[in-house]
Design an enzyme around this catalytic site. Structure first.
Site, PDB file in Angstrom:
ATOM      1  N   ASP A 177       0.578  -1.074  -0.202  1.00 26.34           N
ATOM      2  CA  ASP A 177      -0.015  -0.227   0.255  1.00 26.34           C
ATOM      3  C   ASP A 177       1.016   1.430   0.473  1.00 26.34           C
ATOM      4  O   ASP A 177       1.598   1.766   0.285  1.00 26.34           O
ATOM      5  CB  ASP A 177      -1.046   0.026   1.098  1.00 26.34           C
ATOM      6  CG  ASP A 177      -1.744   0.662   1.494  1.00 26.34           C
ATOM      7  OD1 ASP A 177      -2.694   1.167   0.277  1.00 26.34           O
ATOM      8  OD2 ASP A 177      -2.571   0.801   2.547  1.00 26.34           O
ATOM      9  N   TYR A 214       0.876   5.800  -0.500  1.00 25.30           N
ATOM     10  CA  TYR A 214       1.232   7.158   0.238  1.00 25.30           C
ATOM     11  C   TYR A 214       0.787   8.142   0.203  1.00 25.30           C
ATOM     12  O   TYR A 214       1.729   8.890  -0.097  1.00 25.30           O
ATOM     13  CB  TYR A 214       1.549   7.147   1.203  1.00 25.30           C
ATOM     14  CG  TYR A 214       1.167   7.794   2.554  1.00 25.30           C
ATOM     15  CD1 TYR A 214       0.241   7.437   3.706  1.00 25.30           C
ATOM     16  CD2 TYR A 214       1.965   8.833   2.667  1.00 25.30           C
ATOM     17  CE1 TYR A 214      -0.008   8.738   4.123  1.00 25.30           C
ATOM     18  CE2 TYR A 214       2.208   9.049   4.250  1.00 25.30           C
ATOM     19  CZ  TYR A 214       0.828   9.137   4.682  1.00 25.30           C
ATOM     20  OH  TYR A 214       0.512  10.001   5.779  1.00 25.30           O
ATOM     21  N   HIS A 257      -4.167  14.043   0.753  1.00 26.24           N
ATOM     22  CA  HIS A 257      -3.964  12.696   1.905  1.00 26.24           C
ATOM     23  C   HIS A 257      -2.864  12.853   2.905  1.00 26.24           C
ATOM     24  O   HIS A 257      -3.261  13.311   3.470  1.00 26.24           O
ATOM     25  CB  HIS A 257      -4.196  11.640   0.907  1.00 26.24           C
ATOM     26  CG  HIS A 257      -4.341  10.739   2.539  1.00 26.24           C
ATOM     27  ND1 HIS A 257      -5.442  10.084   3.103  1.00 26.24           N
ATOM     28  CD2 HIS A 257      -3.030   9.656   2.945  1.00 26.24           C
ATOM     29  CE1 HIS A 257      -5.008   9.578   3.933  1.00 26.24           C
ATOM     30  NE2 HIS A 257      -3.888   8.961   4.211  1.00 26.24           N
ATOM     31  N   GLU A 306     -10.081   3.621   2.779  1.00 26.10           N
ATOM     32  CA  GLU A 306      -9.678   4.714   2.110  1.00 26.10           C
ATOM     33  C   GLU A 306      -9.422   3.878   1.195  1.00 26.10           C
ATOM     34  O   GLU A 306      -9.836   3.010   0.307  1.00 26.10           O
ATOM     35  CB  GLU A 306      -8.369   3.798   2.629  1.00 26.10           C
ATOM     36  CG  GLU A 306      -7.306   4.874   4.283  1.00 26.10           C
ATOM     37  CD  GLU A 306      -6.740   4.513   4.182  1.00 26.10           C
ATOM     38  OE1 GLU A 306      -5.299   3.865   3.233  1.00 26.10           O
ATOM     39  OE2 GLU A 306      -5.764   5.209   5.812  1.00 26.10           O
ATOM     40  N   GLU A 330      -9.073   3.828  -2.439  1.00 23.26           N
ATOM     41  CA  GLU A 330      -7.998   4.122  -3.106  1.00 23.26           C
ATOM     42  C   GLU A 330      -7.790   2.611  -4.979  1.00 23.26           C
ATOM     43  O   GLU A 330      -9.177   2.781  -4.984  1.00 23.26           O
ATOM     44  CB  GLU A 330      -6.851   2.907  -2.705  1.00 23.26           C
ATOM     45  CG  GLU A 330      -6.310   3.424  -0.666  1.00 23.26           C
ATOM     46  CD  GLU A 330      -5.262   2.892  -0.868  1.00 23.26           C
ATOM     47  OE1 GLU A 330      -4.902   2.205  -0.992  1.00 23.26           O
ATOM     48  OE2 GLU A 330      -5.532   3.089   0.712  1.00 23.26           O
ATOM     49  N   ASP A 379      -9.234   0.605   1.854  1.00 22.76           N
ATOM     50  CA  ASP A 379      -7.889  -0.362   3.056  1.00 22.76           C
ATOM     51  C   ASP A 379      -8.937  -0.307   3.905  1.00 22.76           C
ATOM     52  O   ASP A 379      -8.529   1.208   4.397  1.00 22.76           O
ATOM     53  CB  ASP A 379      -6.649   0.457   2.275  1.00 22.76           C
ATOM     54  CG  ASP A 379      -5.645   0.435   3.251  1.00 22.76           C
ATOM     55  OD1 ASP A 379      -5.756  -1.374   3.905  1.00 22.76           O
ATOM     56  OD2 ASP A 379      -4.739   0.709   3.650  1.00 22.76           O
ATOM     57  N   ARG A 413      -8.452   3.778  12.935  1.00 22.08           N
ATOM     58  CA  ARG A 413      -7.554   5.176  13.199  1.00 22.08           C
ATOM     59  C   ARG A 413      -6.978   4.890  15.039  1.00 22.08           C
ATOM     60  O   ARG A 413      -6.197   5.443  14.686  1.00 22.08           O
ATOM     61  CB  ARG A 413      -8.883   6.478  12.990  1.00 22.08           C
ATOM     62  CG  ARG A 413      -8.921   6.347  11.512  1.00 22.08           C
ATOM     63  CD  ARG A 413      -7.966   6.849  10.976  1.00 22.08           C
ATOM     64  NE  ARG A 413      -8.221   6.516   9.374  1.00 22.08           N
ATOM     65  CZ  ARG A 413      -6.966   6.511   8.219  1.00 22.08           C
ATOM     66  NH1 ARG A 413      -6.073   5.481   8.335  1.00 22.08           N
ATOM     67  NH2 ARG A 413      -7.984   6.590   7.246  1.00 22.08           N
ATOM     68  N   GLN A 471      -4.478   2.067  14.690  1.00 20.63           N
ATOM     69  CA  GLN A 471      -3.668   2.231  13.957  1.00 20.63           C
ATOM     70  C   GLN A 471      -2.493   3.076  14.907  1.00 20.63           C
ATOM     71  O   GLN A 471      -1.647   3.134  14.995  1.00 20.63           O
ATOM     72  CB  GLN A 471      -3.903   3.019  12.659  1.00 20.63           C
ATOM     73  CG  GLN A 471      -2.965   3.135  11.891  1.00 20.63           C
ATOM     74  CD  GLN A 471      -3.319   3.909  10.863  1.00 20.63           C
ATOM     75  OE1 GLN A 471      -4.748   4.298  10.299  1.00 20.63           O
ATOM     76  NE2 GLN A 471      -2.747   4.310   9.777  1.00 20.63           N
ATOM     77  N   LYS A 474      -4.619  -2.101   9.980  1.00 18.87           N
ATOM     78  CA  LYS A 474      -4.998  -2.063   8.865  1.00 18.87           C
ATOM     79  C   LYS A 474      -5.218  -3.864   8.039  1.00 18.87           C
ATOM     80  O   LYS A 474      -5.805  -4.065   7.342  1.00 18.87           O
ATOM     81  CB  LYS A 474      -3.709  -1.842   7.785  1.00 18.87           C
ATOM     82  CG  LYS A 474      -3.486  -0.488   8.262  1.00 18.87           C
ATOM     83  CD  LYS A 474      -4.464   0.677   7.164  1.00 18.87           C
ATOM     84  CE  LYS A 474      -3.824   2.130   7.196  1.00 18.87           C
ATOM     85  NZ  LYS A 474      -4.900   2.597   5.923  1.00 18.87           N
ATOM     86  N   THR A 530      -9.218  -5.703   3.446  1.00 20.03           N
ATOM     87  CA  THR A 530      -8.771  -5.026   2.527  1.00 20.03           C
ATOM     88  C   THR A 530      -9.757  -5.492   1.402  1.00 20.03           C
ATOM     89  O   THR A 530      -9.689  -6.773   1.190  1.00 20.03           O
ATOM     90  CB  THR A 530      -7.458  -5.261   1.896  1.00 20.03           C
ATOM     91  OG1 THR A 530      -6.129  -4.498   3.351  1.00 20.03           O
ATOM     92  CG2 THR A 530      -7.222  -4.123   1.122  1.00 20.03           C
ATOM     93  N   GLU A 554     -10.974  12.157   7.147  1.00 20.74           N
ATOM     94  CA  GLU A 554      -9.958  13.814   6.225  1.00 20.74           C
ATOM     95  C   GLU A 554     -11.603  14.241   6.094  1.00 20.74           C
ATOM     96  O   GLU A 554     -11.751  15.582   6.543  1.00 20.74           O
ATOM     97  CB  GLU A 554      -9.306  13.946   5.220  1.00 20.74           C
ATOM     98  CG  GLU A 554      -8.511  13.582   4.602  1.00 20.74           C
ATOM     99  CD  GLU A 554      -7.757  13.025   4.000  1.00 20.74           C
ATOM    100  OE1 GLU A 554      -7.452  11.414   3.628  1.00 20.74           O
ATOM    101  OE2 GLU A 554      -6.847  13.287   2.944  1.00 20.74           O
TER     102      GLU A 554
END
Lengths: 399, 399
Positions: free
Chosen positions: B116, B118, B123, B187, B189, B221, B225, B228, B241, B245, B346
């Site tokens: 994965d 970034y 972001h 997430e 993606e 994904d 939080r 994490q 995570k 997924t 976000e």
């Protein structure tokens, strides 16, 4: 007592019997078990009706056998011991013994997911002191959970595979530069191999460790410290590790390590319920690292803060499933003394204190052509010693 | 123009043709290609001699087909277009079309390694502002290399698979506590699927992207939080995570996206040679995220700072090998506006600004029973639109 000649006093006696995958010229790889310096061809033994394993030995990997589960693992082992100790079996079994030097050894299992933990307090503390001097060596989470991350399963290779020096970016005072790693290191670790899977959305408790874990390998988690240091914030190690991870060709079954389980270091603060393993047991494995033939350090695995059962419980507490072939490694094994650390980063204290060899040569990190071999032993029953299969590798120049 | 009824105007027309794996009651999963709301049974088509793919379509995963390489991918696609457009083929092909609602869709490929990245500047900047207020939002390495890490391949699931809320440790003012995640996020993606492998110790250049990458999936994904945030120092995300997924059931071949490649944002500072891709192209994919049926954000993939070709070059620059089935995801796709972000972290600015729904409900993070669907479209030839297969999932309560 085995009837096989030349095995007496060997650390690969009938109390050991690690599994691997081998081939002879022109033949397909198949499962075998090591006795002394011989391999017993288990595919041939099953064909001859000498042992039963649902056909799982005629395979290029241990996965099918490992998926069968502990009752079958124990039954197969008991039968193999019988075959190798009862002289009545000698006429049938002897033709199935192949000298080790006549075979090629392969990666013993197909790696599903590879997780690397960070479970030595001494290692984490040393790394903290080297990279964050003046700050507390352990981060606040370290004693609350076994820190870990996923590595690259596709670049796990069998002992003996040469390791090409990786290239990548590293920091310099003039900004990042690209080139071959100049701080190539080892990490001496112990890996645990999952046989029995678990379903997605459920967890595996520490108590169920032996139902899922088939056996143990030695691991060298090669690490490019310069690449790692530049890339690892904020998502962890990536290219500094993913170029190669070596494992021993032999998987020592847990059954061979029954006498090696010892109380693990006490944990303070107390851990969360899901991490409580009763009894709280580590493994009394004595590792030894040879650098170009010279022993440079002897990491003691019984000093590890987090146990393999706790690591398994943590790995699955979020509902992550296990697959046959999952490999999780302990993290670098370092004891409290300088002569007990599992990485050259620690042995040379960040490269500041070179290692001196008998011939006058010195080293900080690995040079091209350097060879590293990690071995380990464990106490077996009745004063015997059980050797874990070695993991070795030689550095090739960057391409 | 296809002879298949009901496809005109569909974003799954003959310029799209994504591959997947499907089964009907009591039959083995096999490879198919989507046209409109139908699946063309490619295993059946190959058996009938209508298309040739070395038998790779009679398989429960795309891996065998993906391993064949680009010339074969292109030939198969051209032939499938022929079959679906030349009315002469209709009598033979029509019986091989199955309505989508009569099939079950499976994970389309066996995932080898999952990486994965970034790679969205917006972001990474948003996350930096939320978690490290007052500091520079991007870390010093971010514009020099595409930051990435390995995720858990074994918990990649197909769209529609329910997601059990993960449990784990999170920080609190009274120290770490254990429980079900209270900050469960998505997430959005885009994932790239490797077909053609590469050998250990060699690198794949950005120019060779299309020789290795077969196609594209949408990825969610899922991210806890709170778990994490507590676990990720210093080795990166792990249990936050690894519980699940999700990927779309359809893999859009690169050939279907030929018209979607657009210049990627300029990169300053200049990147290392091995990361230079000429031309420097991203993909004009428009993502859309629905939360309980309401569209909440539309992330634009053409804003990504690092391109998929650069990610591939980076992934292998240290000599790491590629395997068929490797999946690498872009990282969360976020554009410059609040309505373009790819995570709820976000969208709600760390939970401080709840989302308000049409019915008056509000949300910060995911609640049990919530459903999320990510879709995307790309420009196709001649003004057509190519839809990427959706990825959806519903949250089940923690166990």
């Amino acid at each position: 007592m085995t009837w096989v000649a030349g095995v007496e006093g060997s650390a690969y006696g009938v109390t050991n019997l690690p599994y691997g995958v081998f081939s002879r010229d022109g033949e397909e790889p198949r499962v075998g078990v090591r006795i002394g310096d011989l391999v017993l061809d288990l595919a041939g033994a099953e064909e001859a009706g000498l042992v039963l394993a649902a056909g799982a030995f005629r395979a290029p990997a241990l996965n099918r056998f490992m998926a069968l589960g502990r009752p079958q693992w124990t039954a197969a082992r008991q039968r193999i011991v019988e075959l190798l100790t009862d002289p009545a079996h000698r006429p049938a079994v002897e033709p199935l013994l192949v000298p080790l030097d006549a075979v090629r050894l392969h990666l013993p299992f197909e790696v599903a997911d590879y997780v690397d933990f960070y479970s030595s307090e001494h290692h984490a503390g040393n790394v903290g002191q080297i990279f964050r001097p003046g700050q507390p060596p352990l981060l606040p989470n370290w004693k609350h959970l076994p820190i870990g991350y996923h590595g690259r399963a596709g670049t796990v290779v069998v002992s003996g595979t040469p390791v090409v020096r990786p290239s990548g970016q590293r920091a310099s005072s003039a900004g990042p530069v690209y080139g071959a790693s100049v701080r190539l290191d080892i990490e001496a670790e112990v890996g645990f191999v999952v046989g029995v899977p678990s379903p997605l959305g459920s967890r595996v408790s520490a108590d169920d460790f032996a139902d899922h874990v088939f056996g143990v390998v030695l691991v060298n988690d090669w690490s490019a410290r310069d690449i790692q240091a530049w890339e690892y914030q904020p998502l962890g190690p990536f290219l500094g590790k993913s170029f190669a991870t070596s494992v021993s060709a032999w998987v020592t079954p847990l059954d061979a390590l029954a006498d090696a389980f010892v109380p693990a270091p006490e944990q303070d603060p107390p851990v969360a319920d899901y991490l409580r393993d009763v009894p709280h047991l580590g493994l009394d494995l004595r590792l030894s690292v040879e650098w170009n033939g010279e022993r440079v350090t002897e990491p003691p695995f019984d000093t590890m803060y987090w146990t393999p059962a706790q690591q398994l419980a943590h790995l699955t507490v979020n509902g992550a499933s296990l697959r046959t072939g999952d490999l999780y490694a302990s993290g670098t094994v370092s004891g409290p003394e300088r002569g007990q650390v599992g990485s050259f980063l620690e042995l040379t204290w960040g490269g500041a204190e070179p290692v001196k060899f008998a011939d006058g040569a010195t080293r900080t990190f690995l040079e091209d052509g350097d060879a590293v071999t990690i071995t380990a032993t464990a106490p077996g029953p009745d004063g015997t010693t059980v050797a874990l299969g070695e993991v070795s590798g030689t550095i090739l120049p960057a391409r």
